[in-house]
Motif scaffolding. Sequence first.
Motif, PDB file in Angstrom:
ATOM      1  N   VAL A  30      -0.131  25.407 -15.574  1.00 14.67           N
ATOM      2  CA  VAL A  30       0.081  24.025 -14.884  1.00 14.67           C
ATOM      3  C   VAL A  30      -0.686  23.101 -15.584  1.00 14.67           C
ATOM      4  O   VAL A  30      -0.426  22.016 -15.965  1.00 14.67           O
ATOM      5  CB  VAL A  30      -0.147  24.199 -13.463  1.00 14.67           C
ATOM      6  CG1 VAL A  30       0.270  22.645 -12.888  1.00 14.67           C
ATOM      7  CG2 VAL A  30       0.906  25.129 -13.010  1.00 14.67           C
TER       8      VAL A  30
ATOM      9  N   ILE B 193      -3.412  21.025  -7.675  1.00 16.05           N
ATOM     10  CA  ILE B 193      -2.775  22.289  -8.171  1.00 16.05           C
ATOM     11  C   ILE B 193      -3.168  23.220  -7.273  1.00 16.05           C
ATOM     12  O   ILE B 193      -4.221  23.598  -6.988  1.00 16.05           O
ATOM     13  CB  ILE B 193      -2.980  22.479  -9.687  1.00 16.05           C
ATOM     14  CG1 ILE B 193      -2.692  21.309 -10.464  1.00 16.05           C
ATOM     15  CG2 ILE B 193      -2.308  23.916  -9.824  1.00 16.05           C
ATOM     16  CD1 ILE B 193      -2.944  21.666 -12.091  1.00 16.05           C
TER      17      ILE B 193
ATOM     18  N   THR C  64       2.414  26.144  -7.021  1.00 17.57           N
ATOM     19  CA  THR C  64       3.382  27.369  -7.856  1.00 17.57           C
ATOM     20  C   THR C  64       4.216  27.954  -6.498  1.00 17.57           C
ATOM     21  O   THR C  64       3.966  27.737  -5.627  1.00 17.57           O
ATOM     22  CB  THR C  64       2.212  28.213  -8.323  1.00 17.57           C
ATOM     23  OG1 THR C  64       1.596  28.825  -7.359  1.00 17.57           O
ATOM     24  CG2 THR C  64       1.533  27.516  -9.431  1.00 17.57           C
TER      25      THR C  64
ATOM     26  N   TYR D 106       5.954  24.020  -9.518  1.00 17.80           N
ATOM     27  CA  TYR D 106       5.772  24.361 -10.764  1.00 17.80           C
ATOM     28  C   TYR D 106       7.150  25.366 -11.323  1.00 17.80           C
ATOM     29  O   TYR D 106       7.338  26.175 -10.677  1.00 17.80           O
ATOM     30  CB  TYR D 106       4.676  24.832 -11.230  1.00 17.80           C
ATOM     31  CG  TYR D 106       4.202  25.234 -12.825  1.00 17.80           C
ATOM     32  CD1 TYR D 106       4.338  24.062 -13.663  1.00 17.80           C
ATOM     33  CD2 TYR D 106       4.144  26.427 -13.113  1.00 17.80           C
ATOM     34  CE1 TYR D 106       4.010  24.329 -14.988  1.00 17.80           C
ATOM     35  CE2 TYR D 106       3.837  26.747 -14.560  1.00 17.80           C
ATOM     36  CZ  TYR D 106       4.044  25.716 -15.460  1.00 17.80           C
ATOM     37  OH  TYR D 106       3.639  25.588 -16.723  1.00 17.80           O
TER      38      TYR D 106
ATOM     39  N   PHE E 282       9.710  21.151 -14.591  1.00 15.10           N
ATOM     40  CA  PHE E 282       8.392  20.586 -14.103  1.00 15.10           C
ATOM     41  C   PHE E 282       8.315  19.238 -15.088  1.00 15.10           C
ATOM     42  O   PHE E 282       8.052  18.089 -14.542  1.00 15.10           O
ATOM     43  CB  PHE E 282       7.435  21.529 -14.557  1.00 15.10           C
ATOM     44  CG  PHE E 282       6.068  21.280 -14.082  1.00 15.10           C
ATOM     45  CD1 PHE E 282       5.368  20.900 -13.103  1.00 15.10           C
ATOM     46  CD2 PHE E 282       4.909  20.916 -15.329  1.00 15.10           C
ATOM     47  CE1 PHE E 282       4.208  20.380 -12.781  1.00 15.10           C
ATOM     48  CE2 PHE E 282       3.836  20.076 -15.049  1.00 15.10           C
ATOM     49  CZ  PHE E 282       3.408  19.919 -13.810  1.00 15.10           C
TER      50      PHE E 282
END
Length: 205
Positions: A40, A84, A116, A133, A137
């Motif tokens: 990511v 993230i 995620t 994700y 994306f």
Amino acid sequence: MILYGLVDGDVHTRKVKYRPRTCFLMTQLGGTVPEEVDSVRQDLRRLLDTHDIALIDANSEITGRDFLIKIWNMIVAVPLAIAIVHKDMPTTTQCNVFYEVGIAQSLGKETLVIKTKEAKVPSDFVRTEYIEYGEDFDQKIAKYLTYFFERAEYFVTVADQLENNPLASIDYLRRAYLITGDEARREEAEKIIESGIPEGRAKPA
């Protein structure tokens, strides 16, 4: 904008070195970082590079001083903060990440959460729109960045309409400058500051 110290709550008087067109990344940095988090991060860096936006995190500089204050200073200096989160991140790490998101939002920064699959967000963030994700994306980040740059145009419009509130006008111009890096916005803010200095008071350094 009046800033208050994170630890003592006093007015922050030190000069802020702003970082226009820069994104502060909030995620796991130490220990065993999940491979998907690295993926990511790499994809995000690639997409930000296409818009000339630098990516930094808490490890980007070493101060030898208080770690949390360093993070606060970095967030103050940028227009954008992105988190993230991954299901395999330690709970303590996720708490730190969302605490930093809260700091960024309280400072008026544009924020984005990238998660995620199977990663969960705290209940306080259930109303927060996030990007998951996956295969689309790139397209989702592109849409977000379009919105991000449109915010600068909105801030300039609002600043122009706040003739009777110079402090707010200056702050909106500062936010527009941080997003675009357009020196004209910084110069407009400086003119407002210079025009509003009472007689007998020293000009800002």
